[in-house]
Design a protein around this motif. Sequence first.
Motif, PDB file in Angstrom:
ATOM      1  N   GLU A 144       0.246  -2.582   4.777  1.00 46.43           N
ATOM      2  CA  GLU A 144      -0.399  -1.718   4.886  1.00 46.43           C
ATOM      3  C   GLU A 144      -0.275   0.002   3.960  1.00 46.43           C
ATOM      4  O   GLU A 144      -0.838   0.132   3.610  1.00 46.43           O
ATOM      5  CB  GLU A 144      -0.395  -0.843   6.190  1.00 46.43           C
ATOM      6  CG  GLU A 144      -1.445  -2.292   7.729  1.00 46.43           C
ATOM      7  CD  GLU A 144      -0.874  -2.181   8.858  1.00 46.43           C
ATOM      8  OE1 GLU A 144      -0.786  -0.448   9.283  1.00 46.43           O
ATOM      9  OE2 GLU A 144      -1.474  -2.935   9.953  1.00 46.43           O
ATOM     10  N   ALA A 145       1.681   0.143   4.045  1.00 44.90           N
ATOM     11  CA  ALA A 145       1.928   1.576   3.061  1.00 44.90           C
ATOM     12  C   ALA A 145       1.207   1.455   1.773  1.00 44.90           C
ATOM     13  O   ALA A 145       1.340   1.981   1.136  1.00 44.90           O
ATOM     14  CB  ALA A 145       3.407   1.215   3.607  1.00 44.90           C
ATOM     15  N   LEU A 146       1.950  -0.314   1.341  1.00 40.82           N
ATOM     16  CA  LEU A 146       1.617  -0.727   0.330  1.00 40.82           C
ATOM     17  C   LEU A 146      -0.067  -0.989  -0.204  1.00 40.82           C
ATOM     18  O   LEU A 146      -0.191  -0.163  -1.109  1.00 40.82           O
ATOM     19  CB  LEU A 146       2.025  -2.025  -0.139  1.00 40.82           C
ATOM     20  CG  LEU A 146       3.849  -2.158  -0.259  1.00 40.82           C
ATOM     21  CD1 LEU A 146       4.086  -3.653  -0.304  1.00 40.82           C
ATOM     22  CD2 LEU A 146       4.595  -1.908  -1.343  1.00 40.82           C
ATOM     23  N   ALA A 147      -0.703  -0.943   0.957  1.00 45.71           N
ATOM     24  CA  ALA A 147      -2.679  -1.572   0.391  1.00 45.71           C
ATOM     25  C   ALA A 147      -2.719   0.483   0.235  1.00 45.71           C
ATOM     26  O   ALA A 147      -3.645   0.514  -0.924  1.00 45.71           O
ATOM     27  CB  ALA A 147      -2.841  -1.865   1.568  1.00 45.71           C
ATOM     28  N   GLY A 148      -2.220   1.234   1.024  1.00 42.84           N
ATOM     29  CA  GLY A 148      -2.495   2.449   0.475  1.00 42.84           C
ATOM     30  C   GLY A 148      -1.977   2.640  -0.613  1.00 42.84           C
ATOM     31  O   GLY A 148      -2.945   4.107  -0.803  1.00 42.84           O
ATOM     32  N   ARG A 149      -1.452   3.116  -1.238  1.00 39.70           N
ATOM     33  CA  ARG A 149      -1.107   3.408  -2.080  1.00 39.70           C
ATOM     34  C   ARG A 149      -1.256   1.843  -3.567  1.00 39.70           C
ATOM     35  O   ARG A 149      -1.087   2.454  -4.303  1.00 39.70           O
ATOM     36  CB  ARG A 149       0.404   3.403  -2.792  1.00 39.70           C
ATOM     37  CG  ARG A 149       0.892   3.991  -1.883  1.00 39.70           C
ATOM     38  CD  ARG A 149       2.591   4.496  -1.906  1.00 39.70           C
ATOM     39  NE  ARG A 149       3.399   3.563  -2.149  1.00 39.70           N
ATOM     40  CZ  ARG A 149       4.568   3.054  -0.767  1.00 39.70           C
ATOM     41  NH1 ARG A 149       4.751   3.282   0.207  1.00 39.70           N
ATOM     42  NH2 ARG A 149       5.279   2.281  -1.240  1.00 39.70           N
ATOM     43  N   ASP A 150      -2.724   1.451  -3.204  1.00 35.16           N
ATOM     44  CA  ASP A 150      -2.982   0.422  -3.570  1.00 35.16           C
ATOM     45  C   ASP A 150      -1.709  -0.476  -4.705  1.00 35.16           C
ATOM     46  O   ASP A 150      -2.220  -1.262  -5.691  1.00 35.16           O
ATOM     47  CB  ASP A 150      -3.518   1.086  -5.007  1.00 35.16           C
ATOM     48  CG  ASP A 150      -5.253   1.685  -4.942  1.00 35.16           C
ATOM     49  OD1 ASP A 150      -5.882   1.315  -3.094  1.00 35.16           O
ATOM     50  OD2 ASP A 150      -5.377   2.680  -5.242  1.00 35.16           O
ATOM     51  N   LEU A 151      -1.333  -1.402  -4.172  1.00 31.56           N
ATOM     52  CA  LEU A 151      -0.136  -1.604  -4.767  1.00 31.56           C
ATOM     53  C   LEU A 151      -0.194  -3.530  -4.267  1.00 31.56           C
ATOM     54  O   LEU A 151       0.045  -4.316  -4.516  1.00 31.56           O
ATOM     55  CB  LEU A 151       1.450  -1.427  -4.146  1.00 31.56           C
ATOM     56  CG  LEU A 151       1.871  -0.248  -5.591  1.00 31.56           C
ATOM     57  CD1 LEU A 151       3.070   0.284  -5.069  1.00 31.56           C
ATOM     58  CD2 LEU A 151       1.748  -0.542  -6.800  1.00 31.56           C
ATOM     59  N   VAL A 152      -1.390  -3.297  -3.126  1.00 26.74           N
ATOM     60  CA  VAL A 152      -1.302  -4.514  -2.721  1.00 26.74           C
ATOM     61  C   VAL A 152      -3.371  -4.797  -2.157  1.00 26.74           C
ATOM     62  O   VAL A 152      -3.534  -3.558  -1.928  1.00 26.74           O
ATOM     63  CB  VAL A 152       0.068  -5.440  -1.459  1.00 26.74           C
ATOM     64  CG1 VAL A 152      -1.156  -5.451   0.175  1.00 26.74           C
ATOM     65  CG2 VAL A 152       0.617  -5.488  -2.019  1.00 26.74           C
ATOM     66  N   VAL A 153      -3.400  -5.577  -1.998  1.00 26.77           N
ATOM     67  CA  VAL A 153      -4.925  -5.765  -1.637  1.00 26.77           C
ATOM     68  C   VAL A 153      -5.118  -7.276  -0.822  1.00 26.77           C
ATOM     69  O   VAL A 153      -4.223  -8.153  -0.944  1.00 26.77           O
ATOM     70  CB  VAL A 153      -5.186  -6.909  -2.836  1.00 26.77           C
ATOM     71  CG1 VAL A 153      -6.736  -7.299  -2.667  1.00 26.77           C
ATOM     72  CG2 VAL A 153      -5.555  -5.449  -4.031  1.00 26.77           C
ATOM     73  N   TYR A 154      -5.601  -6.958   0.367  1.00 31.07           N
ATOM     74  CA  TYR A 154      -6.018  -8.071   1.635  1.00 31.07           C
ATOM     75  C   TYR A 154      -7.230  -8.264   0.697  1.00 31.07           C
ATOM     76  O   TYR A 154      -8.458  -8.402   0.691  1.00 31.07           O
ATOM     77  CB  TYR A 154      -7.185  -7.377   2.770  1.00 31.07           C
ATOM     78  CG  TYR A 154      -5.045  -6.984   3.243  1.00 31.07           C
ATOM     79  CD1 TYR A 154      -5.153  -7.397   4.075  1.00 31.07           C
ATOM     80  CD2 TYR A 154      -5.157  -5.833   3.181  1.00 31.07           C
ATOM     81  CE1 TYR A 154      -3.854  -6.613   4.841  1.00 31.07           C
ATOM     82  CE2 TYR A 154      -4.005  -5.022   3.954  1.00 31.07           C
ATOM     83  CZ  TYR A 154      -2.677  -5.592   4.470  1.00 31.07           C
ATOM     84  OH  TYR A 154      -1.899  -4.911   5.037  1.00 31.07           O
ATOM     85  N   LEU A 155      -7.088 -10.306   0.630  1.00 30.11           N
ATOM     86  CA  LEU A 155      -7.923 -11.690   0.146  1.00 30.11           C
ATOM     87  C   LEU A 155      -9.190 -11.741   1.613  1.00 30.11           C
ATOM     88  O   LEU A 155     -10.209 -12.200   1.855  1.00 30.11           O
ATOM     89  CB  LEU A 155      -7.737 -12.409  -0.409  1.00 30.11           C
ATOM     90  CG  LEU A 155      -6.707 -11.582  -1.670  1.00 30.11           C
ATOM     91  CD1 LEU A 155      -5.495 -13.073  -3.108  1.00 30.11           C
ATOM     92  CD2 LEU A 155      -7.679 -11.341  -2.523  1.00 30.11           C
ATOM     93  N   SER A 156      -8.706 -11.568   2.784  1.00 32.35           N
ATOM     94  CA  SER A 156      -9.214 -12.323   3.897  1.00 32.35           C
ATOM     95  C   SER A 156     -10.029 -10.371   4.347  1.00 32.35           C
ATOM     96  O   SER A 156      -9.856 -10.093   3.983  1.00 32.35           O
ATOM     97  CB  SER A 156      -7.807 -12.587   4.732  1.00 32.35           C
ATOM     98  OG  SER A 156      -7.153 -13.295   4.656  1.00 32.35           O
ATOM     99  N   PRO A 157     -11.084 -11.205   5.216  1.00 29.62           N
ATOM    100  CA  PRO A 157     -11.610 -10.372   5.771  1.00 29.62           C
ATOM    101  C   PRO A 157     -11.566  -9.313   6.271  1.00 29.62           C
ATOM    102  O   PRO A 157     -10.551  -9.502   7.624  1.00 29.62           O
ATOM    103  CB  PRO A 157     -12.677 -10.843   6.125  1.00 29.62           C
ATOM    104  CG  PRO A 157     -13.273 -12.765   5.182  1.00 29.62           C
ATOM    105  CD  PRO A 157     -11.510 -12.311   5.459  1.00 29.62           C
TER     106      PRO A 157
END
Length: 243
Positions: free
Chosen positions: A141-154
């Motif tokens: 979640e922290a990485l996604a908040g910095r645009d480093l991780v993307v969730y592919l699941s809905p």
Amino acid sequence: MTENAPTAAWTPLTPRERRVVGVLAEKAKTTPEYYPLTVAATVTGSNQKSNRDPVVDYDADDVEETLHALRKKGAAVMIEGGGRVPRWKHALYDWLKVNKVELAVVAELLLRGPQTEGDLRARAGRMEPLPDLATLQTHLEALAGRDLVVYLSPPGQKRGVVVTHNLYPPDELAKVRQAFADAAPLDDEPAPRSVSRRSESAAAAAPVWREEVAALRAEVQELQAKVRTLADELHALRTELGA
């Protein structure tokens, strides 16, 4: 990201750049005694068949060219001195602004691409401690908040959530999203009502032992990689000494 957030230092990477810098990050954690890496050792790490997807066949020219491209982007550094073979190390802590555990997660995604949270925890856990899935999810979640991780699941999916890194060029990320959407199974079919409680219990326990098996396989694969790296370093030393 907020409007006042600092501009990210990182830029998208090509598939070859992702593999090579992922290897540098992985080996820094798993075989620190052989790090920084020579070009030859980086070739070996890039082409190893374990913990890699896809498996590739780069040569020394491919890898050296890629390392210099990574240096220009600020993601890698060359170490020279004493007439010895030049060595390379990553600069991802500063380039991505990540901590040790976050780097392990990103490195694993760079090496294998999209994967479930359970698989990612087992594989990244060989580099840094990830005691449970909740710990990994906090870092994701922290990485996604910095645009480093993307969730592919809905959004809202609870089990089998698939994630990937966000270092793809935009057009490649769009293809990854589409490929996952095309391959994702439908979740709206009801489960058979005749499943016994014992079967339900076994199904619930399955992710646990699967993660344990994945972790053991990762350890074996890493030991194999260490042996290959040692052999490569010995060959490089002999070459340097003119043996």
